[in-house]
Design a protein around this motif. Structure first.
Motif, PDB file in Angstrom:
ATOM      1  N   PRO A 275      19.823 -69.882 -17.510  1.00 27.01           N
ATOM      2  CA  PRO A 275      19.178 -68.731 -17.742  1.00 27.01           C
ATOM      3  C   PRO A 275      17.773 -68.615 -17.820  1.00 27.01           C
ATOM      4  O   PRO A 275      17.307 -69.875 -18.503  1.00 27.01           O
ATOM      5  N   LEU A 276      16.924 -67.874 -17.898  1.00 23.28           N
ATOM      6  CA  LEU A 276      15.406 -67.992 -18.174  1.00 23.28           C
ATOM      7  C   LEU A 276      15.284 -67.172 -19.364  1.00 23.28           C
ATOM      8  O   LEU A 276      15.421 -66.097 -19.709  1.00 23.28           O
ATOM      9  N   ARG A 277      14.922 -68.192 -20.262  1.00 24.21           N
ATOM     10  CA  ARG A 277      14.725 -68.116 -21.752  1.00 24.21           C
ATOM     11  C   ARG A 277      13.283 -67.359 -22.067  1.00 24.21           C
ATOM     12  O   ARG A 277      13.181 -66.652 -22.963  1.00 24.21           O
ATOM     13  N   HIS A 278      12.174 -68.025 -21.384  1.00 22.39           N
ATOM     14  CA  HIS A 278      10.846 -67.657 -21.932  1.00 22.39           C
ATOM     15  C   HIS A 278       9.996 -67.114 -20.598  1.00 22.39           C
ATOM     16  O   HIS A 278       9.344 -68.290 -19.744  1.00 22.39           O
ATOM     17  N   PRO A 279      10.131 -66.058 -20.000  1.00 19.49           N
ATOM     18  CA  PRO A 279       9.557 -65.884 -18.780  1.00 19.49           C
ATOM     19  C   PRO A 279       8.060 -66.005 -18.918  1.00 19.49           C
ATOM     20  O   PRO A 279       7.187 -66.563 -17.705  1.00 19.49           O
ATOM     21  N   ALA A 280       7.343 -65.682 -19.921  1.00 15.62           N
ATOM     22  CA  ALA A 280       5.906 -65.560 -20.034  1.00 15.62           C
ATOM     23  C   ALA A 280       5.591 -67.277 -19.941  1.00 15.62           C
ATOM     24  O   ALA A 280       4.413 -67.536 -19.406  1.00 15.62           O
ATOM     25  N   LYS A 281       6.178 -68.186 -20.596  1.00 13.16           N
ATOM     26  CA  LYS A 281       5.993 -69.553 -20.362  1.00 13.16           C
ATOM     27  C   LYS A 281       6.232 -70.176 -19.027  1.00 13.16           C
ATOM     28  O   LYS A 281       5.294 -70.932 -18.743  1.00 13.16           O
ATOM     29  N   LYS A 284       3.181 -69.006 -17.046  1.00 16.03           N
ATOM     30  CA  LYS A 284       1.826 -69.977 -17.771  1.00 16.03           C
ATOM     31  C   LYS A 284       1.943 -71.097 -16.958  1.00 16.03           C
ATOM     32  O   LYS A 284       0.979 -71.558 -16.484  1.00 16.03           O
ATOM     33  N   HIS A 285       2.942 -71.852 -16.659  1.00 13.81           N
ATOM     34  CA  HIS A 285       3.313 -73.041 -16.476  1.00 13.81           C
ATOM     35  C   HIS A 285       2.944 -73.089 -14.850  1.00 13.81           C
ATOM     36  O   HIS A 285       2.160 -73.923 -14.275  1.00 13.81           O
ATOM     37  N   ARG A 286       3.568 -72.023 -14.109  1.00 12.31           N
ATOM     38  CA  ARG A 286       3.241 -71.892 -12.834  1.00 12.31           C
ATOM     39  C   ARG A 286       1.803 -71.632 -12.260  1.00 12.31           C
ATOM     40  O   ARG A 286       1.427 -72.344 -11.232  1.00 12.31           O
ATOM     41  N   LEU A 287       1.330 -70.687 -12.944  1.00 14.37           N
ATOM     42  CA  LEU A 287      -0.190 -70.447 -12.676  1.00 14.37           C
ATOM     43  C   LEU A 287      -0.904 -71.522 -12.840  1.00 14.37           C
ATOM     44  O   LEU A 287      -1.946 -71.824 -12.354  1.00 14.37           O
ATOM     45  N   THR A 288      -0.689 -72.415 -13.802  1.00 12.17           N
ATOM     46  CA  THR A 288      -1.538 -73.475 -14.109  1.00 12.17           C
ATOM     47  C   THR A 288      -1.354 -74.880 -13.305  1.00 12.17           C
ATOM     48  O   THR A 288      -2.246 -75.411 -12.961  1.00 12.17           O
ATOM     49  N   ALA A 289      -0.083 -75.143 -12.954  1.00 13.59           N
ATOM     50  CA  ALA A 289       0.191 -76.202 -12.443  1.00 13.59           C
ATOM     51  C   ALA A 289       0.303 -76.246 -10.761  1.00 13.59           C
ATOM     52  O   ALA A 289      -0.043 -77.175  -9.996  1.00 13.59           O
ATOM     53  N   LEU A 290       0.277 -74.904 -10.351  1.00 15.28           N
ATOM     54  CA  LEU A 290       0.348 -74.444  -8.836  1.00 15.28           C
ATOM     55  C   LEU A 290      -0.885 -73.954  -8.070  1.00 15.28           C
ATOM     56  O   LEU A 290      -0.823 -73.474  -7.417  1.00 15.28           O
ATOM     57  N   LEU A 291      -2.019 -74.096  -9.429  1.00 14.04           N
ATOM     58  CA  LEU A 291      -3.286 -73.281  -8.700  1.00 14.04           C
ATOM     59  C   LEU A 291      -4.010 -73.968  -7.571  1.00 14.04           C
ATOM     60  O   LEU A 291      -3.914 -75.016  -7.364  1.00 14.04           O
ATOM     61  N   PRO A 292      -3.919 -73.278  -6.412  1.00 14.77           N
ATOM     62  CA  PRO A 292      -4.581 -73.788  -5.328  1.00 14.77           C
ATOM     63  C   PRO A 292      -5.878 -74.331  -5.377  1.00 14.77           C
ATOM     64  O   PRO A 292      -6.521 -73.451  -6.124  1.00 14.77           O
ATOM     65  N   PRO A 293      -6.559 -75.052  -4.382  1.00 14.04           N
ATOM     66  CA  PRO A 293      -7.925 -75.378  -4.389  1.00 14.04           C
ATOM     67  C   PRO A 293      -8.741 -73.990  -3.901  1.00 14.04           C
ATOM     68  O   PRO A 293      -8.250 -73.254  -3.363  1.00 14.04           O
ATOM     69  N   PRO A 294     -10.144 -73.846  -4.077  1.00 12.70           N
ATOM     70  CA  PRO A 294     -10.782 -72.906  -3.514  1.00 12.70           C
ATOM     71  C   PRO A 294     -11.087 -73.161  -1.944  1.00 12.70           C
ATOM     72  O   PRO A 294     -10.976 -74.297  -1.698  1.00 12.70           O
ATOM     73  N   LEU A 295     -11.270 -72.104  -1.261  1.00 10.42           N
ATOM     74  CA  LEU A 295     -11.104 -72.213   0.297  1.00 10.42           C
ATOM     75  C   LEU A 295     -12.522 -72.957   0.433  1.00 10.42           C
ATOM     76  O   LEU A 295     -13.578 -72.517  -0.028  1.00 10.42           O
ATOM     77  N   PRO A 296     -12.438 -73.843   1.342  1.00  9.63           N
ATOM     78  CA  PRO A 296     -13.868 -74.497   1.765  1.00  9.63           C
ATOM     79  C   PRO A 296     -14.601 -73.625   2.632  1.00  9.63           C
ATOM     80  O   PRO A 296     -14.085 -72.531   3.220  1.00  9.63           O
TER      81      PRO A 296
END
Length: 353
Positions: A275-281, A284-296
C-alpha cells in the motif's frame, strides 16, 4: 478457483515487526532450538566467493569433527559433481577458509589434516597467551609498631625455616607478553564490506527538493494545477493543500526544463507501491531523484569545428627565382647547398694560402 491462502504464513507475516517492504525478501525469523549452525555474514555474503563455494563451506561447517570432507566424500552427499566441488574447495582455500596442514604422528607417519576455519581473518591477529593462575599466598601479618620483626622459629630437631623472600622491587618494568604464533598461516582475505549499512549507522541527509531558476506566476499556476489534478488519475494522490504548496517548486523545476505535463504525470503515478502510505513523500522522492537535465542549446548540439591544417606559403628564391615552400623568404635548397659548397671552397683556399 480462488488461490488458497496459507493461514500459518499469514499469521507469521502479521507478527513481523515494523511495516512490510513493498518489494524484496521478507524474513520470518523463528529461533532454532536444535540442529543449527552459526554462519557469519562474511561468508554468506562474500563478494568474491561463488554460491557453490558458500554452500560447500556451510556444509563443511555443519559437520562434526572427524568427518571426511574430501571431493569424493562431498560428491556422495551433494548434487554437484566432483569438478564443481573441487573448484569450490579451491576457492575456499584461496580465501583462507580451508587449509591442508601436514602433521607428523608420534609413530613417525606424516598425514595431511584438513582444517576449516569459520573466521579466517581472526587468525591474522596475534593471540595473547593466557596468564598462569597461581594460588594466592596468604598475606603476612603486619608487625606491631615499635617491635622488631620476629624471626621464624623451628622445633628442636628440625631444620630452621627458610627466611621469607624479599618483595620484588617496584621499579622493575614488567616484560610484555610474547604473542604465540597462529595455528597455521592463512592468506590475507579481503575485508568484507556489507551490502547494507547497519541499522545504527547515521543516515545521510535527504536531498533537497529541486527548485526552478525563476518561479514565475505561470510556472506556479501550472505546477499547482498538475499536482491538484493527480487524484483524477490516481486516487492515492489526494494531497492536502499544504503538500501541494510544498511540492510546487519541484514540479515547476520539471516544467522549466521543458518536461511535458503528461510526461510528468505518468512518471509520478506509474508503478506505485502497495500500500501507498505516504504519497507526498513518494512524490518528493521521484521529483528529486528523477529530475531530467536541462535541454541542450543549439550551440551545444553543433558539431565542433575541425582545426584547419597549417599551410606553408610559397616563397621565391632570391638567386634563381624558383618557387619553394618556406615560412620565411630566402633561398631554395639547391641554392643553399651551392652557396655552402662555394663558401667551403673559398675557406679552403684561404687556409692553403
Amino acid at each position: 478457483m480462488d488461490t488458497q491462502q496459507n493461514t500459518a504464513l499469514t499469521r507469521a507475516l502479521a507478527e513481523v515487526a515494523g511495516p512490510l517492504p513493498a518489494s524484496g525478501v521478507i524474513h520470518i525469523a523463528i529461533p532454532h532450538t536444535d540442529r543449527f549452525t552459526i554462519v557469519g555474514n562474511h561468508l554468506a555474503q562474500h563478494p568474491d566467493l561463488s554460491c557453490t563455494a558458500v554452500g560447500i563451506a556451510v556444509r563443511i561447517q555443519s559437520l562434526p569433527q572427524g568427518v571426511e570432507v574430501g571431493i569424493k566424500a562431498l560428491a556422495a552427499h551433494c548434487r554437484e559433481g566432483e569438478k564443481r566441488i573441487a573448484a569450490a574447495l579451491r576457492e575456499l582455500e584461496a580465501f583462507g577458509y580451508l587449509q591442508r596442514v601436514r602433521d607428523r604422528l608420534p609413530s613417525g607417519q606424516v598425514i595431511t589434516r584438513t582444517v576449516f576455519c569459520n573466521q579466517p581473518t581472526a587468525l591474522l591477529r596475534p593471540r595473547r597467551p593466557a596468564a598462569p593462575q597461581h594460588p594466592a599466598a596468604p598475606a603476612p601479618r603486619p608487625a606491631p609498631a615499635g617491635s622488631p620483626a620476629e624471626a621464624p622459629t623451628s622445633a628442636p630437631g628440625q631444620a630452621p625455616a627458610p627466611a621469607p623472600a624479599s618483595p620484588p622491587e617496584p621499579d622493575m618494568p614488567a616484560l610484555p607478553p610474547v604473542p604465540s604464533p597462529p595455528l597455521f598461516a592463512a592468506p590475507p582475505a579481503p575485508l568484507f564490506v556489507p551490502l547494507l549499512p547497519p541499522p545504527t549507522a547515521p543516515k545521510p541527509p535527504p536531498a533537497p527538493l529541486p527548485r526552478p531558476d525563476d518561479l514565475t506566476p505561470e510556472l506556479d499556476r501550472a505546477a499547482t494545477a498538475l499536482l491538484s489534478d493527480l487524484r483524477r488519475h490516481a486516487p492515492q494522490f489526494t494531497l492536502s493543500e499544504t503538500d501541494v504548496r510544498h511540492l510546487v517548486p519541484g514540479v515547476a523545476a520539471w516544467l522549466e526544463r521543458a518536461a511535458r505535463p503528461d510526461v510528468v504525470r505518468r512518471i509520478l503515478t506509474t508503478d506505485l507501491p502497495h500500500p501507498l502510505r505516504h504519497p507526498a513523500k513518494l512524490l518528493k522522492h521521484r521529483l528529486t531523484a528523477l529530475l531530467p537535465p536541462p535541454l541542450p542549446g543549439s550551440h551545444d548540439l553543433a558539431a565542433p569545428a575541425r582545426p584547419r591544417p597549417t599551410v606553408t606559403p610559397f616563397q621565391t628564391c632570391d638567386d634563381c627565382d624558383r618557387a619553394f615552400r618556406s615560412p620565411t623568404p630566402g633561398h631554395c635548397r639547391d641554392c643553399r647547398e651551392h652557396r655552402e659548397h662555394r663558401e667551403h671552397r673559398s675557406e679552403a683556399t684561404r687556409t692553403a694560402a
